[in-house]
Design an enzyme around this catalytic site. Structure first.
Site, mmCIF file in Angstrom:
data_model
loop_
_atom_site.group_PDB
_atom_site.id
_atom_site.type_symbol
_atom_site.label_atom_id
_atom_site.label_comp_id
_atom_site.label_asym_id
_atom_site.label_seq_id
_atom_site.Cartn_x
_atom_site.Cartn_y
_atom_site.Cartn_z
ATOM 1 N N GLU A 90 1.170 -1.390 0.168
ATOM 2 C CA GLU A 90 -0.318 -0.309 -0.247
ATOM 3 C C GLU A 90 0.931 1.675 -0.227
ATOM 4 O OE1 GLU A 90 -3.248 -0.457 -0.412
ATOM 5 O OE2 GLU A 90 -3.041 -2.461 -0.345
ATOM 6 N N HIS A 97 2.378 8.157 -6.131
ATOM 7 C CA HIS A 97 1.721 8.699 -6.335
ATOM 8 C C HIS A 97 2.838 9.791 -5.902
ATOM 9 C CE1 HIS A 97 -1.920 11.426 -4.367
ATOM 10 N NE2 HIS A 97 -1.576 12.041 -5.121
#
Length: 221
Positions: A90, A97
């Site tokens: 994760e 990003h």
């Protein structure tokens, strides 16, 4: 379609089985999933993303809008190989990003459109099938919307595989896992990735099914 459904059920079962198995294998350094996540974020220069605990099993995700790495309780508090692998995966999305990873940017840009279309797509498809003998237009619109969903499913694949690649590279080079634990983590993330592969293939098969109805209706008209 039956084969896709069967494969999906098998992969989902296998993923849960692997997660349960590797959840019983303690991480040699004793770190929790939350600690692994926080360390990976910090070492990648990411300080504006929070690591939080959420309800459910295998509900782990990264939310780019809220800038949170959301870990299920078993992962957040767990000190196992499975917890480390999922937490690092994760955080791999958070690294994507930060680095403006192109497939993630495209996937994120599509979310608002898909959220809107998903509210009406099934009704448009149903109406299109019922009205096919009158006009193919509604079904064509429905197939177009479903094509976007299928494209989204396939765009998700490089995003997920890349996040796992980043996670595995980091936990190995930083000594988060030993050689034995690395093999388990890699296996767990591989089965997690397979759920996305099966979902994408299922979406493609459904798209082809609706497209065949549309083309058959056009020929009969």
């Amino acid at each position: 379609m039956i084969l896709i459904f069967g494969a999906s059920a098998f992969v989902s079962w296998r993923l849960r089985s692997k997660f349960n198995e590797y959840s019983q294998i303690g991480l040699s350094n004793g770190l929790s999933g939350a600690e692994v996540a926080q360390r990976m974020l910090n070492e990648n220069g990411i300080y504006d993303v929070r690591v939080v605990s959420v309800e459910g099993m295998l509900t782990d995700n990264y939310n780019p809008q809220e800038k949170t790495v959301n870990l299920s309780a078993d992962v957040y508090y767990g000190r196992s190989v499975a917890s480390a692998a999922v937490a690092a995966h994760e955080c791999g999305h958070a690294v994507q990003h930060q680095k403006a990873y192109a497939p993630l940017k495209l996937r994120s840009a599509m979310v608002p459109v898909l959220t809107f279309s998903s509210r009406y797509m099934q009704w448009i498809l149903l109406g299109g099938i019922l009205l096919l003998r009158t006009t193919p237009l509604p079904l064509a619109v429905g197939v177009g919307l479903f094509a976007l969903t299928t494209f989204f499913s396939f765009i998700t694949l490089p995003v997920e595989f890349d996040a796992s690649r980043r996670a595995l590279a980091w936990i190995q080079t930083r000594g988060i896992v030993n050689e034995r634990e690395y093999g388990f983590a890699k296996d767990a993330l591989w089965w997690a990735a397979m759920t996305y592969v099966v979902a994408a293939l299922g979406s493609l098969a459904t798209l082809l099914y609706y497209a065949s109805i549309l083309m058959g209706g056009r020929r009969s008209n």
